[in-house]
Scaffold this active site. Sequence first.
Site, PDB file in Angstrom:
ATOM      1  N   GLY A  36       0.829  -1.210   0.000  1.00 48.34           N
ATOM      2  CA  GLY A  36       0.000   0.000   0.000  1.00 48.34           C
ATOM      3  C   GLY A  36       0.857   1.251   0.000  1.00 48.34           C
ATOM      4  CB  ALA A 114     -11.384  -8.442   0.793  1.00 45.67           C
ATOM      5  CE1 TYR A 145      -4.749 -12.510  -3.089  1.00 39.99           C
ATOM      6  CE2 TYR A 145      -5.736 -13.558  -5.010  1.00 39.99           C
ATOM      7  CZ  TYR A 145      -5.710 -12.519  -4.085  1.00 39.99           C
ATOM      8  OH  TYR A 145      -6.651 -11.510  -4.167  1.00 39.99           O
ATOM      9  CE  LYS A 149      -7.372 -12.596  -0.393  1.00 41.86           C
ATOM     10  NZ  LYS A 149      -7.818 -11.483   0.437  1.00 41.86           N
TER      11      LYS A 149
HETATM   12  P1  NAD Z   1      -3.448  -3.638  -2.559  1.00 43.47           P
HETATM   13  O1  NAD Z   1      -2.169  -4.382  -2.644  1.00 43.47           O
HETATM   14  O2  NAD Z   1      -3.529  -2.309  -3.229  1.00 43.47           O
HETATM   15  O3  NAD Z   1      -3.880  -3.444  -1.046  1.00 43.47           O
HETATM   16  C1  NAD Z   1      -3.632  -4.376  -0.042  1.00 43.47           C
HETATM   17  C2  NAD Z   1      -3.254  -3.619   1.233  1.00 43.47           C
HETATM   18  O4  NAD Z   1      -3.055  -4.567   2.294  1.00 43.47           O
HETATM   19  C3  NAD Z   1      -1.948  -2.833   1.078  1.00 43.47           C
HETATM   20  O5  NAD Z   1      -2.119  -1.509   1.542  1.00 43.47           O
HETATM   21  C4  NAD Z   1      -0.969  -3.601   1.951  1.00 43.47           C
HETATM   22  O6  NAD Z   1       0.069  -2.794   2.472  1.00 43.47           O
HETATM   23  C5  NAD Z   1      -1.883  -4.168   3.022  1.00 43.47           C
HETATM   24  N1  NAD Z   1      -1.351  -5.344   3.706  1.00 43.47           N
HETATM   25  C6  NAD Z   1      -0.908  -6.501   3.144  1.00 43.47           C
HETATM   26  N2  NAD Z   1      -0.485  -7.351   4.098  1.00 43.47           N
HETATM   27  C7  NAD Z   1      -0.677  -6.717   5.287  1.00 43.47           C
HETATM   28  C8  NAD Z   1      -0.450  -7.072   6.635  1.00 43.47           C
HETATM   29  N3  NAD Z   1       0.085  -8.272   6.969  1.00 43.47           N
HETATM   30  N4  NAD Z   1      -0.790  -6.205   7.610  1.00 43.47           N
HETATM   31  C9  NAD Z   1      -1.317  -5.007   7.292  1.00 43.47           C
HETATM   32  N5  NAD Z   1      -1.561  -4.602   6.036  1.00 43.47           N
HETATM   33  C10 NAD Z   1      -1.236  -5.449   5.046  1.00 43.47           C
HETATM   34  O7  NAD Z   1      -4.561  -4.618  -3.137  1.00 43.47           O
HETATM   35  P2  NAD Z   1      -6.123  -4.351  -3.427  1.00 43.47           P
HETATM   36  O8  NAD Z   1      -6.357  -4.546  -4.862  1.00 43.47           O
HETATM   37  O9  NAD Z   1      -6.563  -3.097  -2.784  1.00 43.47           O
HETATM   38  O10 NAD Z   1      -6.770  -5.607  -2.678  1.00 43.47           O
HETATM   39  C11 NAD Z   1      -7.406  -5.466  -1.420  1.00 43.47           C
HETATM   40  C12 NAD Z   1      -8.072  -6.771  -1.027  1.00 43.47           C
HETATM   41  O11 NAD Z   1      -9.033  -7.156  -2.013  1.00 43.47           O
HETATM   42  C13 NAD Z   1      -7.092  -7.935  -0.906  1.00 43.47           C
HETATM   43  O12 NAD Z   1      -7.474  -8.746   0.184  1.00 43.47           O
HETATM   44  C14 NAD Z   1      -7.283  -8.688  -2.206  1.00 43.47           C
HETATM   45  O13 NAD Z   1      -6.974 -10.060  -2.076  1.00 43.47           O
HETATM   46  C15 NAD Z   1      -8.759  -8.455  -2.483  1.00 43.47           C
HETATM   47  N6  NAD Z   1      -9.055  -8.573  -3.928  1.00 43.47           N
HETATM   48  C16 NAD Z   1      -8.757  -7.554  -4.790  1.00 43.47           C
HETATM   49  C17 NAD Z   1      -9.035  -7.694  -6.136  1.00 43.47           C
HETATM   50  C18 NAD Z   1      -8.798  -6.598  -7.141  1.00 43.47           C
HETATM   51  O14 NAD Z   1      -9.107  -6.789  -8.315  1.00 43.47           O
HETATM   52  N7  NAD Z   1      -8.315  -5.426  -6.769  1.00 43.47           N
HETATM   53  C19 NAD Z   1      -9.591  -8.895  -6.616  1.00 43.47           C
HETATM   54  C20 NAD Z   1      -9.839  -9.917  -5.715  1.00 43.47           C
HETATM   55  C21 NAD Z   1      -9.585  -9.734  -4.363  1.00 43.47           C
END
Ligand code: NAD
Length: 311
Positions: A36, A114, A145, A149
């Site tokens: 992030g 999520a 991954y 999940k």
């Molecule tokens: P992203 O990588 O932009 O955001 C994920 C955030 O989680 C980041 O800010 C990261 O620093 C934080 N993070 C990771 N591990 C951590 C930890 N151990 N402790 C604290 N913070 C932690 O990804 P995104 O696209 O915003 O995805 C968010 C969620 O949605 C995820 O769980 C992802 O699996 C799920 N998701 C997203 C999509 C998509 O298309 N964007 C699709 C399916 C699922």
Amino acid sequence: MRAVVTGAAGFLGSHLVEKLITGGFNVIGVDNFITGSKKNLAHLESRTEFEFLEHDVSNFISIAGNVDGVFHFASPASPVDYLELPIQTLKVGSLGTHNALGLAKSKDARFFLASTSEVYGDPQVHPQAETYWGHVNPIGPRGVYDEAKRFAEAMTMAYHRYHGIDTRIVRIFNTYGPRMRPGDGRVVSNFIVQAIEGSDLTIYGDGTQTRSFCYVDDLIEGIYRLYEHGGPEPVNIGNPNEFTVLELANLVLKQTGSNSKISFGELPVDDPKQRRPDISVASSRLGWKPTVELEEGLARTVEYFRNRLNE
Ligand code: NAD
Ligand code: UDP
């Protein structure tokens, strides 16, 4: 109302925080910035409704005071990220989910997970309905991954059944929009950045694989409705309009007016060949359907990346 959002500094987490604040919540964002960015939250710093805790949620999460909702969004999400961070991905999906569920239980709060279309793996059923159990290679590189999940979903259902926690599970299909990192590695951000910079658009494989792309505002609306009006069974949220990766590349070239060429490289191991959500459950139970089609969503995302790359 007070909500905790793990992964708040990420692409989706930061949009969710805004939606919750607009809906009347005070929000505590938790993130360790592994994928992030502080930039995603900069505009919220002065808001009294928002607090931030820098913390790795794979370790015990301690939050003072009442909490009504726990949204567990922390996890690397781009294949490039989770292939580089396999152990952290497994830990945040397993230990992190357990900690976030424990927080929800201790506060008597609703829990929201999520999850992802990746629980269906490289699907042999098309489109994918929630009833499909999936086709996942547990020991392949993407398994870190997908299986994290799948474990997270199982743990959420166990807390629901055994502890009586009020839970929700959303299975998110490829979502794109402003606040994706330019180097995030996912296909929409890669193609747009490559087109703006005039470098080749890198198609992996022959580009016949399909994805169904959802604009972030549509997804966040679906998530909010699921939190408010849904039940414990998983719900797909995504845009069912399906495109090949080659079609996406051509659309991005058209939208950006770029002279970039297209190059073809190796297809990653276990890359799903096709993906499209069946959204009958979301539409019948939540009255939800996407409203922003790909061309419009791409235009908004191109504008964001042009500004971001100019900074
Ligand atoms: P992203 O990588 O932009 O955001 C994920 C955030 O989680 C980041 O800010 C990261 O620093 C934080 N993070 C990771 N591990 C951590 C930890 N151990 N402790 C604290 N913070 C932690 O990804 P995104 O696209 O915003 O995805 C968010 C969620 O949605 C995820 O769980 C992802 O699996 C799920 N998701 C997203 C999509 C998509 O298309 N964007 C699709 C399916 C699922
Ligand atoms: N992809 C591609 N070029 C890129 C990035 C991704 O052709 O620069 C392909 C990738 O192999 C996959 C699809 O685009 O078939 C979607 O990839 P993404 O990483 O966005 O997410 P996935 O749906 O695979 O999780």
